[in-house]
Design a protein around this motif. Sequence first.
Motif, PDB file in Angstrom:
ATOM      1  N   GLU A   1       0.862  -1.226  -0.172  1.00  0.00           N
ATOM      2  CA  GLU A   1       0.052   0.037   0.091  1.00  0.00           C
ATOM      3  C   GLU A   1       0.851   1.306   0.019  1.00  0.00           C
ATOM      4  O   GLU A   1       1.870   1.291   0.739  1.00  0.00           O
ATOM      5  N   GLU A   2       0.450   2.179  -0.771  1.00  0.00           N
ATOM      6  CA  GLU A   2       1.364   3.605  -0.980  1.00  0.00           C
ATOM      7  C   GLU A   2       1.126   4.307   0.240  1.00  0.00           C
ATOM      8  O   GLU A   2      -0.072   4.212   1.035  1.00  0.00           O
ATOM      9  N   LEU A   3       1.767   5.272   0.668  1.00  0.00           N
ATOM     10  CA  LEU A   3       1.983   6.094   1.680  1.00  0.00           C
ATOM     11  C   LEU A   3       0.672   7.068   1.607  1.00  0.00           C
ATOM     12  O   LEU A   3       0.532   7.655   0.559  1.00  0.00           O
ATOM     13  N   ASP A   4      -0.208   7.216   2.694  1.00  0.00           N
ATOM     14  CA  ASP A   4      -1.380   8.027   2.510  1.00  0.00           C
ATOM     15  C   ASP A   4      -1.242   9.119   3.707  1.00  0.00           C
ATOM     16  O   ASP A   4      -1.372   8.699   4.798  1.00  0.00           O
ATOM     17  N   LEU A   5      -0.806  10.213   3.246  1.00  0.00           N
ATOM     18  CA  LEU A   5      -0.720  11.159   4.272  1.00  0.00           C
ATOM     19  C   LEU A   5      -1.676  11.493   5.251  1.00  0.00           C
ATOM     20  O   LEU A   5      -1.546  11.607   6.425  1.00  0.00           O
ATOM     21  N   ARG A   6      -2.772  11.687   4.436  1.00  0.00           N
ATOM     22  CA  ARG A   6      -4.160  12.012   5.536  1.00  0.00           C
ATOM     23  C   ARG A   6      -4.320  10.989   6.177  1.00  0.00           C
ATOM     24  O   ARG A   6      -4.964  11.102   7.231  1.00  0.00           O
ATOM     25  N   ARG A   7      -4.004   9.531   5.947  1.00  0.00           N
ATOM     26  CA  ARG A   7      -4.314   8.430   6.583  1.00  0.00           C
ATOM     27  C   ARG A   7      -3.275   8.591   7.938  1.00  0.00           C
ATOM     28  O   ARG A   7      -3.954   8.310   9.281  1.00  0.00           O
ATOM     29  N   VAL A   8      -2.056   8.975   7.729  1.00  0.00           N
ATOM     30  CA  VAL A   8      -1.042   8.951   8.762  1.00  0.00           C
ATOM     31  C   VAL A   8      -1.619   9.947   9.640  1.00  0.00           C
ATOM     32  O   VAL A   8      -1.658   9.895  10.863  1.00  0.00           O
ATOM     33  N   VAL A   9      -1.920  11.413   9.188  1.00  0.00           N
ATOM     34  CA  VAL A   9      -2.401  12.185  10.086  1.00  0.00           C
ATOM     35  C   VAL A   9      -3.483  12.056  10.993  1.00  0.00           C
ATOM     36  O   VAL A   9      -4.021  12.463  12.094  1.00  0.00           O
ATOM     37  N   SER A  10      -4.632  11.417  10.293  1.00  0.00           N
ATOM     38  CA  SER A  10      -5.874  10.837  10.878  1.00  0.00           C
ATOM     39  C   SER A  10      -5.463   9.968  12.041  1.00  0.00           C
ATOM     40  O   SER A  10      -6.008   9.977  12.996  1.00  0.00           O
ATOM     41  N   THR A  11      -4.573   8.958  11.695  1.00  0.00           N
ATOM     42  CA  THR A  11      -4.008   8.108  12.711  1.00  0.00           C
ATOM     43  C   THR A  11      -3.472   8.753  13.875  1.00  0.00           C
ATOM     44  O   THR A  11      -3.776   8.361  14.994  1.00  0.00           O
ATOM     45  N   LEU A  12      -2.773   9.681  13.873  1.00  0.00           N
ATOM     46  CA  LEU A  12      -2.103  10.401  14.796  1.00  0.00           C
ATOM     47  C   LEU A  12      -2.925  10.938  15.340  1.00  0.00           C
ATOM     48  O   LEU A  12      -3.061  11.321  16.654  1.00  0.00           O
ATOM     49  N   TRP A  13      -3.774  11.776  14.747  1.00  0.00           N
ATOM     50  CA  TRP A  13      -4.921  12.634  15.633  1.00  0.00           C
ATOM     51  C   TRP A  13      -5.646  11.894  16.374  1.00  0.00           C
ATOM     52  O   TRP A  13      -6.485  12.277  17.476  1.00  0.00           O
ATOM     53  N   ARG A  14      -6.166  10.411  15.735  1.00  0.00           N
ATOM     54  CA  ARG A  14      -6.914   9.615  16.688  1.00  0.00           C
ATOM     55  C   ARG A  14      -6.323   9.377  17.889  1.00  0.00           C
ATOM     56  O   ARG A  14      -6.944   9.057  19.037  1.00  0.00           O
ATOM     57  N   SER A  15      -5.022   9.231  18.079  1.00  0.00           N
ATOM     58  CA  SER A  15      -4.076   8.926  19.299  1.00  0.00           C
ATOM     59  C   SER A  15      -3.477   9.995  19.862  1.00  0.00           C
ATOM     60  O   SER A  15      -2.591  10.059  20.298  1.00  0.00           O
ATOM     61  N   LYS A  16      -4.051  11.094  19.682  1.00  0.00           N
ATOM     62  CA  LYS A  16      -3.592  12.246  20.213  1.00  0.00           C
ATOM     63  C   LYS A  16      -3.407  12.526  21.638  1.00  0.00           C
ATOM     64  O   LYS A  16      -2.411  13.001  22.070  1.00  0.00           O
ATOM     65  N   TRP A  17      -4.392  11.936  22.434  1.00  0.00           N
ATOM     66  CA  TRP A  17      -4.265  12.087  23.720  1.00  0.00           C
ATOM     67  C   TRP A  17      -3.074  11.020  24.220  1.00  0.00           C
ATOM     68  O   TRP A  17      -2.543  11.360  24.971  1.00  0.00           O
ATOM     69  N   VAL A  18      -3.053   9.997  23.454  1.00  0.00           N
ATOM     70  CA  VAL A  18      -1.775   9.153  23.673  1.00  0.00           C
ATOM     71  C   VAL A  18      -0.413   9.921  23.662  1.00  0.00           C
ATOM     72  O   VAL A  18       0.359   9.811  24.464  1.00  0.00           O
ATOM     73  N   ILE A  19      -0.423  10.473  22.408  1.00  0.00           N
ATOM     74  CA  ILE A  19       0.693  11.164  22.266  1.00  0.00           C
ATOM     75  C   ILE A  19       1.178  12.330  23.052  1.00  0.00           C
ATOM     76  O   ILE A  19       2.091  12.529  23.745  1.00  0.00           O
ATOM     77  N   LEU A  20      -0.013  13.153  23.330  1.00  0.00           N
ATOM     78  CA  LEU A  20       0.036  14.251  24.362  1.00  0.00           C
ATOM     79  C   LEU A  20       0.432  13.838  25.766  1.00  0.00           C
ATOM     80  O   LEU A  20       1.104  14.264  26.403  1.00  0.00           O
ATOM     81  N   MET A  21      -0.007  12.553  26.374  1.00  0.00           N
ATOM     82  CA  MET A  21       0.311  12.084  27.411  1.00  0.00           C
ATOM     83  C   MET A  21       1.799  11.551  27.503  1.00  0.00           C
ATOM     84  O   MET A  21       2.456  11.937  28.542  1.00  0.00           O
ATOM     85  N   LEU A  22       2.387  10.935  26.508  1.00  0.00           N
ATOM     86  CA  LEU A  22       3.854  10.723  26.626  1.00  0.00           C
ATOM     87  C   LEU A  22       4.379  11.977  26.271  1.00  0.00           C
ATOM     88  O   LEU A  22       5.731  11.939  27.015  1.00  0.00           O
ATOM     89  N   GLY A  23       3.970  12.899  25.686  1.00  0.00           N
ATOM     90  CA  GLY A  23       4.951  14.077  25.788  1.00  0.00           C
ATOM     91  C   GLY A  23       4.880  14.793  27.185  1.00  0.00           C
ATOM     92  O   GLY A  23       5.765  15.268  27.563  1.00  0.00           O
ATOM     93  N   LEU A  24       3.692  14.675  27.869  1.00  0.00           N
ATOM     94  CA  LEU A  24       3.609  15.267  29.271  1.00  0.00           C
ATOM     95  C   LEU A  24       4.560  14.527  30.047  1.00  0.00           C
ATOM     96  O   LEU A  24       5.200  14.950  31.091  1.00  0.00           O
ATOM     97  N   ALA A  25       4.442  13.190  29.777  1.00  0.00           N
ATOM     98  CA  ALA A  25       5.459  12.174  30.800  1.00  0.00           C
ATOM     99  C   ALA A  25       6.855  12.599  30.186  1.00  0.00           C
ATOM    100  O   ALA A  25       7.716  12.678  31.341  1.00  0.00           O
ATOM    101  N   GLY A  26       7.276  12.884  29.103  1.00  0.00           N
ATOM    102  CA  GLY A  26       8.664  13.337  28.916  1.00  0.00           C
ATOM    103  C   GLY A  26       8.939  14.631  29.613  1.00  0.00           C
ATOM    104  O   GLY A  26      10.258  14.673  30.029  1.00  0.00           O
ATOM    105  N   LEU A  27       8.040  15.537  29.614  1.00  0.00           N
ATOM    106  CA  LEU A  27       8.279  16.815  30.120  1.00  0.00           C
ATOM    107  C   LEU A  27       8.507  16.529  31.617  1.00  0.00           C
ATOM    108  O   LEU A  27       9.231  17.031  32.344  1.00  0.00           O
ATOM    109  N   GLY A  28       7.402  15.733  32.397  1.00  0.00           N
ATOM    110  CA  GLY A  28       7.821  15.449  33.518  1.00  0.00           C
ATOM    111  C   GLY A  28       8.901  14.920  33.932  1.00  0.00           C
ATOM    112  O   GLY A  28       9.618  15.255  35.062  1.00  0.00           O
ATOM    113  N   ILE A  29       9.577  14.014  33.162  1.00  0.00           N
ATOM    114  CA  ILE A  29      10.711  13.410  33.484  1.00  0.00           C
ATOM    115  C   ILE A  29      11.957  14.319  33.311  1.00  0.00           C
ATOM    116  O   ILE A  29      12.740  14.373  34.198  1.00  0.00           O
ATOM    117  N   ALA A  30      11.745  15.269  32.515  1.00  0.00           N
ATOM    118  CA  ALA A  30      12.809  16.066  32.273  1.00  0.00           C
ATOM    119  C   ALA A  30      12.648  17.316  33.733  1.00  0.00           C
ATOM    120  O   ALA A  30      13.913  17.775  33.950  1.00  0.00           O
TER     121      ALA A  30
END
Length: 730
Positions: free
Chosen positions: A26-55
């Motif tokens: 399957e060819e790369l679908d940027l819209r699909r990639v962005v949608s997948t990341l947006w769907r998991s935005k809270w997971v990404i945000l929580m890991l970003g906050l976790a990295g900030l907390g560790i720092a």
Amino acid sequence: MGLDANMQEPGRAPSGGRAEPALRVEELDLRRVVSTLWRSKWVILMLGLAGLGIAMLYLRSTVPLYEARAEVLWEVAKPNIVDIDPVASQASAASDFLLLQSQIKIVTSSRLLGKVVDEMGLAERPFFNPFAVPPEARSPDLMSLGGILTALARLGLDLGAPEPADPPAAKQREITIDALARSIGVSWVENSYVLVLSTSTPDPRLSADLANEIARFYILDQLEKKFEATRAATEWLSERVAELRLELEAAEQTVEDYSAASELISEEALAARARQIKEMRDRRRDLVERRRDLRGDSTVISDLRQAENFAAIADRLRRPDLVDLAGEIADAPDDGVRAAVIARFDRALLQITLGIEQNAKRAEAQIAALGGSIASLEKELEVQSKALVELRQLQREAEASRLIYESFLSRLKETTVQEGIQQPDARMLSDAWVPDWPSKPKKVAILGLGAIAGLVAGVSIIVLREKLNATFRTAGELEARTGQAVLGTIPLAPLPRRQALLDFLAKRPGSSFAESIRNLRTSVLLANIDKPPQVIMVSSGEPGEGKTTTCVALAQISCSLGKSVLIVECDLRRRNFRRVFDIEHERGLLSVLSGRMRYEDVVHVEESSGMHVLPGERSSVNAADVFASKRFAEFLQELRGHYDFIFVDTPPVLAVPDARVIAQHADALVYVVRWNRTLRETVAAGLRTFAQVNARITGVALTQVDMKDMERYGYRDFSYYRTAQRYYQN
């Protein structure tokens, strides 16, 4: 476009002549990639906050360090106060990179840093020496067994471990030197001879003092090195000059002793003696030639006399009297006169011959005397020459010793003068200032890196999870990877149990599930417009993919066309029809094929739709053998004359061979794939299994699709779901 190892490109037939299904990349679908990341935005945000907390935790646990910098200039071309070559030469403009880099090693050497440690008492500071803190105030090192035991003991868990003793003072000094080496930085400014010394400690004043002190000790180390080199050179030169003086005196005394012991004449007298010998040799050579000539004349005269050649004798001797006698002999009138004249000739010749012999003997005596004199003189000359050569060699050695002695003596005086005029090759360019702000840690950078690292970790986890997904989530993906037409996408039916399927289709004919079944039916019927299929087979690769539900729903929806519909259960091992339909008897397909029961007595008629159901039946006979029998083929042919549509529910093709046998009698084959569950390898293996028996697959269907979850996934194939809700009666 790449192909999986177990699939081939669509439309390409293998060597056997049948088309193999293919899995395409399957060819790369940027819209699909962005949608997948947006769907998991809270997971990404929580890991970003976790990295900030560790720092932030890291910053709270890190001691701030203040950096101070001092600069030292390496003077390449420094003029000497006096024009004397130094013992320890300074760097010149021709110094290469290695020479400059070696200065960094000198600054960071344990010898120089040890002087700084001793001078500033760094061994008493906890930052450099952790043992400077009382044992009860130390933080245990949880990375070592002793530290863990100490921490447990402080928690009240005494494991009987002995309290570790502090290392000796020498070891603590080494630890302090290592800590100081880690806290300093040394580098050269690019395209210059400026050496930058930086130190980082928790105390800003201490950082500035350390930088200045290290620079000072570095410059002092250069002076000490030069003083030591000059002092060592002076001591060595003093010893060497004393040795050379003794060697010179001994050489001169040897010359004097040799001159006194040997009877040497002057070089002029020795040259005159050599000329005398040469003259005597020339005189002897002349005498030898004269003797040879005299004896030759005597021999010739004797030979001529015997031949009575008187005229030739007279001519050789050149004597007038002999010439006259030779003439008289020749003119003698008779033998008597001639004999008298010959007697007179012989008497004259005898006198001459005796004179020649005397001269020859006299020359031979002179030759012998000259030979003795020459031999004596040559022997004396040889002795005198050897003695003179030996004397000259001794004189040259004495002269060489004198030159070496004078050179070392001059260098000793120069080196002695240098002891008071030594200068270092470097000088302080700028002192270190007390810093006002900590240089480490970089709070903003660390917080940013922590947050970015968390976000990157979150994105990586989401992307990795998507990449590791080996199932099908869209009809487009299924079609692209298998090369088969997707006949329909069937959503997950809201059924509490399988028995409620018929009631759900009857009560909610306008639901999205029912509409998807109609769409599937339409796709199957339109797959071959010239010859619409009558026997429609539904199969899958493995159990649980929804083939029975799809087959039953297709049959019931097809009844709404006013057609006669029969559904046959060929999955004799599981026999799921009795959980869908209210079938009371135990007889079924095998009883009809064996002739034990009539078809009319076994078939079940669904009252709500008029659909006929031929259930399966338990038997000890192998099901594949039953479906491969001639009777089964004849029975299907008979059913074609009674029904417009015959739907056949088969077992999974990868589990048992029944589906491959039944596929030989079907007009259409629908292969169902469960959404987000069935693995790609399983689908490929199932399609390849049908292709091996030349079974033509009409198409595939994606079943049990969770539309709401698909909308959250952001796939464009299901972007219509939200806007199409008004058309459905769910």
